[in-house]
Write a protein that holds these residues in place. Structure first.
Motif, PDB file in Angstrom:
ATOM      1  N   PRO A 190      61.430  76.554  37.947  1.00 61.24           N
ATOM      2  CA  PRO A 190      62.343  77.151  37.028  1.00 61.24           C
ATOM      3  C   PRO A 190      62.739  78.187  37.388  1.00 61.24           C
ATOM      4  O   PRO A 190      62.531  79.265  38.175  1.00 61.24           O
ATOM      5  CB  PRO A 190      61.466  77.175  35.678  1.00 61.24           C
ATOM      6  CG  PRO A 190      60.119  77.212  36.230  1.00 61.24           C
ATOM      7  CD  PRO A 190      59.895  76.561  37.552  1.00 61.24           C
ATOM      8  N   TRP A 191      63.924  78.931  36.730  1.00 63.32           N
ATOM      9  CA  TRP A 191      64.553  80.308  37.167  1.00 63.32           C
ATOM     10  C   TRP A 191      63.773  81.267  36.864  1.00 63.32           C
ATOM     11  O   TRP A 191      63.440  82.334  37.502  1.00 63.32           O
ATOM     12  CB  TRP A 191      65.875  80.495  36.150  1.00 63.32           C
ATOM     13  CG  TRP A 191      65.363  80.391  34.592  1.00 63.32           C
ATOM     14  CD1 TRP A 191      65.470  79.557  33.638  1.00 63.32           C
ATOM     15  CD2 TRP A 191      65.119  81.780  33.923  1.00 63.32           C
ATOM     16  NE1 TRP A 191      64.910  79.927  32.507  1.00 63.32           N
ATOM     17  CE2 TRP A 191      65.081  81.485  32.726  1.00 63.32           C
ATOM     18  CE3 TRP A 191      65.120  82.968  34.379  1.00 63.32           C
ATOM     19  CZ2 TRP A 191      64.480  82.379  31.660  1.00 63.32           C
ATOM     20  CZ3 TRP A 191      64.756  83.918  33.405  1.00 63.32           C
ATOM     21  CH2 TRP A 191      64.546  83.657  32.185  1.00 63.32           C
ATOM     22  N   SER A 192      62.850  81.185  35.913  1.00 68.31           N
ATOM     23  CA  SER A 192      61.713  82.106  35.462  1.00 68.31           C
ATOM     24  C   SER A 192      60.525  82.334  36.505  1.00 68.31           C
ATOM     25  O   SER A 192      59.903  83.411  36.422  1.00 68.31           O
ATOM     26  CB  SER A 192      61.029  81.843  34.063  1.00 68.31           C
ATOM     27  OG  SER A 192      60.483  80.579  34.210  1.00 68.31           O
ATOM     28  N   ALA A 193      60.845  81.548  37.430  1.00 70.13           N
ATOM     29  CA  ALA A 193      59.627  81.643  38.475  1.00 70.13           C
ATOM     30  C   ALA A 193      59.844  82.857  39.388  1.00 70.13           C
ATOM     31  O   ALA A 193      58.924  83.555  40.016  1.00 70.13           O
ATOM     32  CB  ALA A 193      59.580  80.751  39.749  1.00 70.13           C
ATOM     33  N   ALA A 194      60.867  83.597  39.350  1.00 69.79           N
ATOM     34  CA  ALA A 194      61.294  84.768  40.031  1.00 69.79           C
ATOM     35  C   ALA A 194      60.840  85.960  39.441  1.00 69.79           C
ATOM     36  O   ALA A 194      60.473  87.143  39.962  1.00 69.79           O
ATOM     37  CB  ALA A 194      62.857  85.202  40.109  1.00 69.79           C
ATOM     38  N   ILE A 195      60.303  85.790  38.121  1.00 72.04           N
ATOM     39  CA  ILE A 195      59.617  86.966  37.503  1.00 72.04           C
ATOM     40  C   ILE A 195      57.929  86.505  37.834  1.00 72.04           C
ATOM     41  O   ILE A 195      57.296  85.667  37.598  1.00 72.04           O
ATOM     42  CB  ILE A 195      59.659  86.847  35.975  1.00 72.04           C
ATOM     43  CG1 ILE A 195      60.990  86.700  35.615  1.00 72.04           C
ATOM     44  CG2 ILE A 195      58.728  87.920  35.203  1.00 72.04           C
ATOM     45  CD1 ILE A 195      61.432  86.778  34.198  1.00 72.04           C
ATOM     46  N   GLY A 196      57.326  87.644  38.217  1.00 75.85           N
ATOM     47  CA  GLY A 196      55.708  87.444  38.608  1.00 75.85           C
ATOM     48  C   GLY A 196      55.067  88.693  38.330  1.00 75.85           C
ATOM     49  O   GLY A 196      55.458  89.677  37.352  1.00 75.85           O
ATOM     50  N   ARG A 197      53.975  88.656  38.771  1.00 78.46           N
ATOM     51  CA  ARG A 197      52.976  89.534  38.543  1.00 78.46           C
ATOM     52  C   ARG A 197      52.620  90.518  39.867  1.00 78.46           C
ATOM     53  O   ARG A 197      52.561  89.923  40.851  1.00 78.46           O
ATOM     54  CB  ARG A 197      51.466  89.003  37.962  1.00 78.46           C
ATOM     55  CG  ARG A 197      50.468  89.943  37.317  1.00 78.46           C
ATOM     56  CD  ARG A 197      49.384  89.317  36.654  1.00 78.46           C
ATOM     57  NE  ARG A 197      48.483  88.863  37.764  1.00 78.46           N
ATOM     58  CZ  ARG A 197      47.569  87.777  37.414  1.00 78.46           C
ATOM     59  NH1 ARG A 197      47.246  87.554  36.339  1.00 78.46           N
ATOM     60  NH2 ARG A 197      46.730  87.894  38.621  1.00 78.46           N
ATOM     61  N   LEU A 198      52.656  91.768  39.442  1.00 78.94           N
ATOM     62  CA  LEU A 198      52.514  92.857  40.479  1.00 78.94           C
ATOM     63  C   LEU A 198      50.942  93.341  40.427  1.00 78.94           C
ATOM     64  O   LEU A 198      50.354  93.730  39.125  1.00 78.94           O
ATOM     65  CB  LEU A 198      53.202  93.994  40.409  1.00 78.94           C
ATOM     66  CG  LEU A 198      52.951  95.073  41.399  1.00 78.94           C
ATOM     67  CD1 LEU A 198      53.417  94.557  42.753  1.00 78.94           C
ATOM     68  CD2 LEU A 198      53.969  96.368  41.108  1.00 78.94           C
ATOM     69  N   ASP A 199      50.088  93.117  41.355  1.00 79.54           N
ATOM     70  CA  ASP A 199      48.649  93.231  41.367  1.00 79.54           C
ATOM     71  C   ASP A 199      48.302  94.374  42.241  1.00 79.54           C
ATOM     72  O   ASP A 199      48.529  94.343  43.131  1.00 79.54           O
ATOM     73  CB  ASP A 199      47.752  91.924  41.623  1.00 79.54           C
ATOM     74  CG  ASP A 199      47.919  91.140  40.483  1.00 79.54           C
ATOM     75  OD1 ASP A 199      47.403  91.122  39.159  1.00 79.54           O
ATOM     76  OD2 ASP A 199      48.651  89.833  40.796  1.00 79.54           O
ATOM     77  N   GLY A 253      44.462  96.455  38.634  1.00 81.24           N
ATOM     78  CA  GLY A 253      45.405  96.483  37.399  1.00 81.24           C
ATOM     79  C   GLY A 253      46.484  95.493  37.745  1.00 81.24           C
ATOM     80  O   GLY A 253      46.667  95.061  38.857  1.00 81.24           O
ATOM     81  N   SER A 254      47.533  95.432  36.705  1.00 77.84           N
ATOM     82  CA  SER A 254      48.311  94.452  36.860  1.00 77.84           C
ATOM     83  C   SER A 254      49.502  94.835  35.944  1.00 77.84           C
ATOM     84  O   SER A 254      49.570  95.437  35.075  1.00 77.84           O
ATOM     85  CB  SER A 254      48.007  93.060  36.572  1.00 77.84           C
ATOM     86  OG  SER A 254      47.714  92.640  35.327  1.00 77.84           O
ATOM     87  N   CYS A 255      50.747  94.626  36.491  1.00 83.52           N
ATOM     88  CA  CYS A 255      51.995  94.901  36.040  1.00 83.52           C
ATOM     89  C   CYS A 255      52.981  93.526  36.080  1.00 83.52           C
ATOM     90  O   CYS A 255      52.076  92.446  36.932  1.00 83.52           O
ATOM     91  CB  CYS A 255      52.724  95.961  36.229  1.00 83.52           C
ATOM     92  SG  CYS A 255      52.293  97.731  35.588  1.00 83.52           S
ATOM     93  N   SER A 256      54.141  93.713  35.562  1.00 82.66           N
ATOM     94  CA  SER A 256      55.135  92.498  35.868  1.00 82.66           C
ATOM     95  C   SER A 256      56.380  93.184  36.878  1.00 82.66           C
ATOM     96  O   SER A 256      56.352  94.212  37.031  1.00 82.66           O
ATOM     97  CB  SER A 256      55.827  92.093  34.482  1.00 82.66           C
ATOM     98  OG  SER A 256      54.764  91.512  33.541  1.00 82.66           O
ATOM     99  N   ALA A 257      57.019  92.123  37.595  1.00 83.80           N
ATOM    100  CA  ALA A 257      57.934  92.474  38.481  1.00 83.80           C
ATOM    101  C   ALA A 257      58.802  91.325  38.634  1.00 83.80           C
ATOM    102  O   ALA A 257      58.723  90.207  38.266  1.00 83.80           O
ATOM    103  CB  ALA A 257      57.172  92.863  39.821  1.00 83.80           C
ATOM    104  N   THR A 258      60.202  91.595  39.194  1.00 83.89           N
ATOM    105  CA  THR A 258      61.208  90.612  39.188  1.00 83.89           C
ATOM    106  C   THR A 258      61.536  90.581  40.771  1.00 83.89           C
ATOM    107  O   THR A 258      61.783  91.513  41.367  1.00 83.89           O
ATOM    108  CB  THR A 258      62.272  90.839  38.380  1.00 83.89           C
ATOM    109  OG1 THR A 258      61.778  90.906  36.890  1.00 83.89           O
ATOM    110  CG2 THR A 258      63.170  89.841  38.364  1.00 83.89           C
TER     111      THR A 258
END
Length: 282
Positions: A39-48, A56-61
């Protein structure tokens, strides 16, 4: 219910429980490329971040095949020996029983300023500078990157008046099993707070959608009436609202960083050398 029926019921429940455990125990396959369309949302991922000093983790695109967008404060305040190559990006983290192999981060393309979470929030630079563009070690050519549109907060407000909607997306950590599923927060309402503007600057998207730890770095999305989506800001949950609105969140608008996106040259050209130096103030 008679006694003869009870053993049958117990057997039925036991069989159902066994099937459920078996289904839950199905291993997640780690793959380099997905076996089906995502899906289109797959471009949004996790930054570890995984290093000897911190995790730690954040989110990224994914905004270009080899470039991701996140918050700069995700890269700082986690130890003096942290290197940019200690970070990795995993797209499509919640897309079924396949898990894409994390892609290492190779270098910083551009960033606003190093925000240090160890400092008091009043001692840091304003959130208009809380953005970072990172180069990946390899291109993610099986996903459509999300488009970054250069818009001011005033432009975003006009789009919303014309029928567009504002939303957040991130891998926030809120309990057991969280941080692995993308959380979408839709129908965010823009807030205009003069007191906070004096501190944050005009080009900060203040809105009603809440954020939690781990959402930082995720996209603020604008969806047009025809369904077209674009990234217009970055989530940051580091600043609180001076006006006391607990549900309010901040994020720099794309006017602050869209112009820093590198020109994409297709599959040609070599990637820059990995930035192995420790993160420090420029």
């Amino acid at each position: 219910m008679n006694n003869k029926a009870r053993p049958l019921l117990k057997c039925g429940l036991a069989a159902a429980a066994t099937m459920l455990v078996a289904a839950c125990a199905t291993p997640v396959r780690v793959v380099d490329r997905p076996s089906q369309e995502l899906p289109w949302s797959a471009a949004i991922g996790r930054l570890d971040l995984e290093s000897v000093d911190a995790r730690g983790s954040c989110s990224a695109t994914l905004v270009q095949p080899d470039v991701i967008l996140t918050a700069s404060h995700c890269l700082y305040g986690r130890g003096s020996e942290i290197r940019i190559i200690d970070f990795s990006f995993t797209p499509a983290l919640d897309a079924g029983r396949e898990r894409l192999r994390p892609v290492p981060v190779a270098a910083v393309v551009a960033m606003g300023w190093p925000i240090n979470p160890e400092k008091n929030w009043e001692e840091n630079e304003p959130p208009i500078l809380d953005w970072a563009l990172l180069r990946l070690a390899r291109r993610v050519d099986f996903l459509e990157p999300l488009r970054v549109e250069k818009l001011s907060v005033a432009d975003i407000a006009k789009r919303i008046d014309s029928g567009a909607t504002l939303s957040h997306a991130g891998f926030g950590v809120y309990g057991v099993g969280s941080g692995k599923r993308l959380q979408m927060r839709d129908k965010c309402q823009l807030l205009d707070d003069r007191q906070d503007k004096l501190r944050t600057g005009v080009e900060v998207i203040k809105n009603t959608c809440p954020v939690i730890q781990g959402d930082s770095g995720g996209p603020i999305l604008l969806t047009a009436a025809d369904g077209t989506r674009s990234v217009v800001g970055i989530i940051t949950n580091y600043w609180r609202s001076e006006s006391g609105e607990e549900g309010a969140s901040y994020g720099p608008s794309s006017l602050n960083f869209a112009g820093e996106l590198p020109a994409y040259a297709g599959n040609s050209g070599a990637l820059p050398a990995a930035a192995a130096d420790t993160l420090s103030d420029p």
